[in-house]
Design a protein around this motif. Structure first.
Motif, PDB file in Angstrom:
ATOM      1  N   LEU A 129      91.855  19.897   8.011  1.00  0.00           N
ATOM      2  CA  LEU A 129      90.578  19.878   8.497  1.00  0.00           C
ATOM      3  C   LEU A 129      90.026  20.037   9.967  1.00  0.00           C
ATOM      4  O   LEU A 129      90.960  19.754  10.861  1.00  0.00           O
ATOM      5  CB  LEU A 129      90.127  18.435   7.978  1.00  0.00           C
ATOM      6  CG  LEU A 129      88.682  18.065   7.962  1.00  0.00           C
ATOM      7  CD1 LEU A 129      87.844  18.947   7.074  1.00  0.00           C
ATOM      8  CD2 LEU A 129      88.592  16.345   7.477  1.00  0.00           C
ATOM      9  N   ALA A 130      89.002  20.410  10.004  1.00  0.00           N
ATOM     10  CA  ALA A 130      88.684  20.555  11.681  1.00  0.00           C
ATOM     11  C   ALA A 130      87.643  19.980  11.851  1.00  0.00           C
ATOM     12  O   ALA A 130      86.442  20.149  10.947  1.00  0.00           O
ATOM     13  CB  ALA A 130      88.468  22.172  11.926  1.00  0.00           C
ATOM     14  N   LEU A 131      87.464  18.962  12.657  1.00  0.00           N
ATOM     15  CA  LEU A 131      86.203  18.538  13.355  1.00  0.00           C
ATOM     16  C   LEU A 131      85.705  18.557  14.407  1.00  0.00           C
ATOM     17  O   LEU A 131      86.512  18.602  15.458  1.00  0.00           O
ATOM     18  CB  LEU A 131      86.515  16.770  13.101  1.00  0.00           C
ATOM     19  CG  LEU A 131      87.076  16.064  11.921  1.00  0.00           C
ATOM     20  CD1 LEU A 131      87.373  14.555  12.265  1.00  0.00           C
ATOM     21  CD2 LEU A 131      85.693  16.238  10.861  1.00  0.00           C
ATOM     22  N   THR A 132      84.485  19.228  14.726  1.00  0.00           N
ATOM     23  CA  THR A 132      84.271  19.585  15.831  1.00  0.00           C
ATOM     24  C   THR A 132      82.523  18.775  16.334  1.00  0.00           C
ATOM     25  O   THR A 132      82.139  18.128  15.298  1.00  0.00           O
ATOM     26  CB  THR A 132      83.650  21.298  15.633  1.00  0.00           C
ATOM     27  OG1 THR A 132      82.397  21.285  15.308  1.00  0.00           O
ATOM     28  CG2 THR A 132      84.704  21.908  15.206  1.00  0.00           C
ATOM     29  N   VAL A 133      82.061  19.182  17.379  1.00  0.00           N
ATOM     30  CA  VAL A 133      80.832  18.539  18.029  1.00  0.00           C
ATOM     31  C   VAL A 133      79.803  19.344  18.324  1.00  0.00           C
ATOM     32  O   VAL A 133      78.823  19.007  19.071  1.00  0.00           O
ATOM     33  CB  VAL A 133      81.282  17.744  19.009  1.00  0.00           C
ATOM     34  CG1 VAL A 133      82.383  16.674  18.669  1.00  0.00           C
ATOM     35  CG2 VAL A 133      81.875  18.400  20.073  1.00  0.00           C
ATOM     36  N   ASP A 134      79.699  20.594  17.675  1.00  0.00           N
ATOM     37  CA  ASP A 134      78.469  21.427  17.998  1.00  0.00           C
ATOM     38  C   ASP A 134      78.346  22.539  17.082  1.00  0.00           C
ATOM     39  O   ASP A 134      79.617  23.107  16.611  1.00  0.00           O
ATOM     40  CB  ASP A 134      79.014  21.833  19.663  1.00  0.00           C
ATOM     41  CG  ASP A 134      78.002  23.121  19.803  1.00  0.00           C
ATOM     42  OD1 ASP A 134      76.875  22.400  20.350  1.00  0.00           O
ATOM     43  OD2 ASP A 134      78.107  24.198  19.756  1.00  0.00           O
ATOM     44  N   ILE A 135      77.244  22.831  16.926  1.00  0.00           N
ATOM     45  CA  ILE A 135      77.080  24.082  15.660  1.00  0.00           C
ATOM     46  C   ILE A 135      77.796  25.247  16.108  1.00  0.00           C
ATOM     47  O   ILE A 135      78.087  26.210  15.386  1.00  0.00           O
ATOM     48  CB  ILE A 135      75.455  24.244  15.535  1.00  0.00           C
ATOM     49  CG1 ILE A 135      75.319  25.248  14.586  1.00  0.00           C
ATOM     50  CG2 ILE A 135      74.921  24.513  16.708  1.00  0.00           C
ATOM     51  CD1 ILE A 135      75.995  25.128  13.200  1.00  0.00           C
ATOM     52  N   THR A 154      69.986  26.924  24.847  1.00  0.00           N
ATOM     53  CA  THR A 154      69.510  28.177  25.232  1.00  0.00           C
ATOM     54  C   THR A 154      69.459  29.151  23.854  1.00  0.00           C
ATOM     55  O   THR A 154      68.434  29.846  23.801  1.00  0.00           O
ATOM     56  CB  THR A 154      70.799  28.932  26.145  1.00  0.00           C
ATOM     57  OG1 THR A 154      70.876  28.248  27.120  1.00  0.00           O
ATOM     58  CG2 THR A 154      70.228  30.263  26.453  1.00  0.00           C
ATOM     59  N   ALA A 155      70.292  29.224  23.103  1.00  0.00           N
ATOM     60  CA  ALA A 155      69.980  29.842  21.743  1.00  0.00           C
ATOM     61  C   ALA A 155      68.732  29.249  21.019  1.00  0.00           C
ATOM     62  O   ALA A 155      67.966  30.130  20.525  1.00  0.00           O
ATOM     63  CB  ALA A 155      71.119  29.459  20.821  1.00  0.00           C
ATOM     64  N   ARG A 185      74.797  32.485  19.674  1.00  0.00           N
ATOM     65  CA  ARG A 185      75.682  31.791  20.741  1.00  0.00           C
ATOM     66  C   ARG A 185      76.201  32.856  21.692  1.00  0.00           C
ATOM     67  O   ARG A 185      76.044  32.585  23.112  1.00  0.00           O
ATOM     68  CB  ARG A 185      76.778  31.054  20.119  1.00  0.00           C
ATOM     69  CG  ARG A 185      77.836  31.644  19.417  1.00  0.00           C
ATOM     70  CD  ARG A 185      78.662  30.770  18.943  1.00  0.00           C
ATOM     71  NE  ARG A 185      79.891  31.049  18.271  1.00  0.00           N
ATOM     72  CZ  ARG A 185      79.937  32.129  17.040  1.00  0.00           C
ATOM     73  NH1 ARG A 185      78.960  32.429  16.437  1.00  0.00           N
ATOM     74  NH2 ARG A 185      80.937  32.723  16.889  1.00  0.00           N
ATOM     75  N   SER A 186      76.772  33.776  21.191  1.00  0.00           N
ATOM     76  CA  SER A 186      77.372  35.037  22.112  1.00  0.00           C
ATOM     77  C   SER A 186      76.190  35.652  23.189  1.00  0.00           C
ATOM     78  O   SER A 186      76.634  35.649  24.337  1.00  0.00           O
ATOM     79  CB  SER A 186      77.943  36.254  21.295  1.00  0.00           C
ATOM     80  OG  SER A 186      79.035  35.702  20.579  1.00  0.00           O
ATOM     81  N   ASP A 187      75.020  35.978  22.534  1.00  0.00           N
ATOM     82  CA  ASP A 187      73.798  36.337  23.574  1.00  0.00           C
ATOM     83  C   ASP A 187      73.506  35.339  24.502  1.00  0.00           C
ATOM     84  O   ASP A 187      73.207  35.637  25.687  1.00  0.00           O
ATOM     85  CB  ASP A 187      72.762  36.729  22.617  1.00  0.00           C
ATOM     86  CG  ASP A 187      73.136  37.968  21.904  1.00  0.00           C
ATOM     87  OD1 ASP A 187      73.664  38.853  22.121  1.00  0.00           O
ATOM     88  OD2 ASP A 187      72.660  38.031  20.792  1.00  0.00           O
TER      89      ASP A 187
END
Length: 337
Positions: free
Chosen positions: A76-82, A168-169, A323-325
């Protein structure tokens, strides 16, 4: 990289060719700090008997999982951002989860359309404003932060940090690329200092008079109020909720995804269901001071004071796709320079 006392031996495992699935364990890669995760995993272990082994990574979870491939020990991976959740999906290191419990607990707007990630909590990206130097009605919109009235008055962390990339996105989703480029240039021109530090460091700068407002996430207020040294920073500011001109206040999420390798898949799904359950969500929100996504769980404690805002209705996946843009724009205007 910081290891939990109960961490599995990743240094050895990373170079191994096989890892046997352990029936009563689940292995997690987490961006979350130890103190924000272990109370949750301890409660899960007490309820199920399944031991949770955690490795904390400051960055590079997607890259690590991709490099480990089918040999990865992580379930499992837990992250803090979309943007990080989307990066995991785009890297091809997650798999879809079919779970009635998750579908019932997590609203559709907080799920990946392909069921590869599920949000756990949300938070708003807001303004910390000096009580002495900024009035309640002086902060209005995110767009207005590029106005000349803020010249030399704003502090923020790096424009390339995931939290600001997501904002920014959000601006790009509202107004398109050219407007957002001009907005970033205006915001940069209004900075009191070069972007640096974390969100709490910006509040410290406001309290010391280096700037008048800063960008930050809502939950940092509760964290600072619990810290003897940082309480004075929090006492010097108030939280204000800017909106997009034609929208609401920008929100982001923490979340989880089942890894493609997942040697302990069923245990991992049990952990996901626990984290999304009413009991898990209540505990998660209390520890992290974020807003639970499970609608059956009420917001309690300090964060009750900061719920009177209208979240922007931008689709999270649409923001992730930008996000890349957003990173490219921040680099082109040399926001951190």
């Amino acid at each position: 990289m910081t290891f939990s006392p109960r961490v599995f031996a990743l240094a050895a495992l990373a170079g191994s060719t096989a890892l046997p699935a352990l029936a009563q364990e689940v292995n997690v890669y987490s961006y979350r700090q130890p103190e924000l995760i272990e109370p949750l995993t301890d409660a899960f272990t007490e309820e199920t008997g399944i031991k949770v082994n955690i490795v904390y990574l400051e960055k590079g979870v997607a890259e690590r999982l991709k490099a480990e491939g089918a040999r990865s020990p992580a379930d499992l991976a837990l992250t803090v951002d979309i943007t990080r959740l989307a990066a995991l999906k785009d890297a091809g290191v997650l798999q879809a989860v079919e779970s009635e419990a998750l579908e019932a607990a997590v609203p559709a707007e907080f799920q990946d359309p392909d069921n590869q990630w599920f949000a756990l909590t949300s938070r708003a990206r807001i303004v910390y404003a000096s009580k002495d130097r900024v009035s309640d009605d002086e902060v209005t919109t995110y767009e207005d932060l590029a106005s000349e009235k803020w010249r030399g008055r704003i502090c923020t962390r790096s424009g390339l940090h995931a939290y600001n990339v997501a904002l920014t996105a959000g601006m790009m989703e509202q107004h398109g690329e050219e407007f957002t480029r001009e907005w970033l240039e205006g915001l940069k021109a209004n900075l009191a200092r070069k972007p640096q530090g974390n969100d709490r460091a910006q509040v410290k700068a406001v309290s010391e008079g280096e700037c008048d407002i800063s960008l930050g996430n809502t939950y940092y207020m509760a964290l600072m109020l619990k810290n003897d040294e940082q309480r004075q920073w929090a006492d010097a500011v108030r939280i204000l909720f800017p909106t997009f001109e034609d929208g609401g206040t920008h929100v982001n999420v923490s979340g989880m995804g089942l890894t493609k390798a997942a040697p302990n898949k069923e245990n991992a799904i049990q952990l996901m269901e626990f984290l999304a359950s009413e009991a898990g969500q209540k505990l998660y929100a209390e520890i992290n001071h974020e807003f639970p996504v499970n609608p059956a769980v009420s917001i309690e404690g300090v964060m009750q004071e900061y719920t009177d805002f209208t979240p922007d209705d931008a689709n999270l996946q649409d923001l992730a796709d930008l996000r890349s843009d957003a990173v490219k724009l921040a680099e082109e205007v040399d926001f951190d320079g």
